[in-house]
Design a protein around this motif. Sequence first.
Motif, short mmCIF file in Angstrom:
data_model
loop_
_atom_site.label_atom_id
_atom_site.label_comp_id
_atom_site.label_asym_id
_atom_site.label_seq_id
_atom_site.Cartn_x
_atom_site.Cartn_y
_atom_site.Cartn_z
N PRO A 245 62.34 18.44 88.10
CA PRO A 245 62.56 19.29 86.69
C PRO A 245 64.12 19.23 86.49
CG PRO A 245 62.00 20.73 88.34
CD PRO A 245 61.51 19.36 89.11
N VAL A 246 64.64 19.14 85.26
CA VAL A 246 66.03 19.24 84.92
C VAL A 246 66.51 20.97 85.30
CG1 VAL A 246 67.90 19.45 83.24
CG2 VAL A 246 66.04 17.48 83.38
N PRO A 247 67.50 21.07 86.13
CA PRO A 247 67.73 22.61 86.64
C PRO A 247 67.93 23.25 85.17
CG PRO A 247 69.11 21.05 87.69
CD PRO A 247 68.36 20.02 86.85
N PHE A 248 67.53 24.48 85.35
CA PHE A 248 67.35 25.51 84.34
C PHE A 248 66.80 25.01 82.85
CE2 PHE A 248 71.25 26.42 87.11
CZ PHE A 248 70.59 27.91 87.47
N SER A 249 65.94 23.85 82.85
CA SER A 249 65.43 23.56 81.77
C SER A 249 63.97 24.56 81.58
CB SER A 249 64.74 22.02 82.10
OG SER A 249 64.05 22.22 82.69
N THR A 250 63.69 24.86 80.36
CA THR A 250 62.70 25.88 80.15
C THR A 250 61.25 25.15 80.66
OG1 THR A 250 63.84 26.65 78.13
CG2 THR A 250 61.34 27.09 78.33
N LYS A 251 60.48 25.91 81.38
CA LYS A 251 59.14 25.46 81.64
C LYS A 251 58.13 26.13 80.78
CE LYS A 251 56.04 26.89 85.47
NZ LYS A 251 55.39 25.32 85.93
N THR A 252 57.30 25.21 80.12
CA THR A 252 56.57 25.42 79.23
C THR A 252 55.20 25.28 79.32
OG1 THR A 252 56.60 23.35 78.19
CG2 THR A 252 58.37 24.43 77.30
#
Length: 436
Positions: A185-192
């Motif tokens: 995952p991209v750091p601090f990307s939103t988990k949906t």
Amino acid sequence: MKKTINITAALASATCALLHPYASANDMLEGWKVDTSLMYYGETDRVTAVETVIAGQKDFGDERLFTGKIVIDTLTGASATGAVAQLTAQTVSRPSGQGSYTVNAGETPLDNTFKDTRVQVDGQWTQPWSDVSRITTGLHLSTEHDYYSLGFNGSYAHDFYNKNTTLSGGLAYSYDVIKPEGGLPVPFSTKTASTGYSEDYDDDGYIEEDGDDNYANDERSGSSDNKSTIDVLFGLTQVINRRMLMQFNLGVSQINGYSTDPYKVLSIVNDQGLTQSLVYENRPDSRIKTFAFWQTKYALDFGVADFSYRFATDDWKVDSHTFDSRLRINLSDSSYLQPHFRYYNQSAAEFFQPFLMEGQALPEFATADYRLGEMTAYTLGLKYGMELDNGDELSFRLEYYQQSPKNAGFTEPGTLKDVDLYPSVKAVIAQVNYRF
């Protein structure tokens, strides 16, 4: 329990037969010391682990020794995601982005699909370098469905003063590959949220972006990454008198590479303490750890007292103190009891945060993983061992473990004051060991 011992013996016989069809198990095991164990570790409402260990040592004469070990770990249960509890139910997508689950009001979000099997193989060879020194080399290999590790190590030990003093030094290197489900995952990307349908993923296993918010669109930066670790160890073992033995160790570790847990998230909450979104954590890609260790063993008239202390610190600002004590009490010439007590205390990493506030700038690094937070823990247990008529040894161990995370000085907004952000982790450990 007798059945477990018979299975172990049967496996040993079968292995020997495959290696040499005309040799008996006793022939093939001649000169070997074999230690087998089966351990159960169960946390309340969380992770359960079963570990099987088979270790053996072969003496080839002239102080030349081979030591080997096989470890198989099976883990199932629920693992904390890092998200905070809420006063209302939450629907959260799983760490890999496949599917979602509901968290009851007031409960810490746990992913109940946590499941893994780890296989570890270690080999080590020791031989004299001179009349008063020896060298040891080793190989380590472990694999999981999303993690692989390969390591090498070597050490040198030198005896002084009629072998009453031993100085040693060692160097180890390991290379790990991290390949999480769904990618990195991209750091601090939103988990949906996710439907969990296979249509959500492209041919390479990455989550496809879609205009419909009901479909997963977590941002991914690749499929795998790696890290390397170099460990340096110095040791001193000293015979104090005919009853007392002391050991001192100093160690330094340098870790470079991917150190983030790709399955952990943080909650972004508003002033009322309500979760607005979940984002993936991010940790520094380097870490330097140092530790000092001291152990004393003292032979009593009725047994052996064993006490140790370990201090560790690192540039993530995690400081820890570990006190460990065992007292072996001989019940007879062939049986003993051994009470065990261990206490652990740890400070929080400098980038540990139980949650992030909405509207504030994102930090460079942050994690809500309780394992990097402030905590205390203790283990209390008892071991019983006995020597059998044939000279083999059978032992049983039962322990209770409790880990208590602490608030490292954070102020909870709104409704977060009414939920438990730092729940304790309680576990039972049971182990049976058979040595022959």
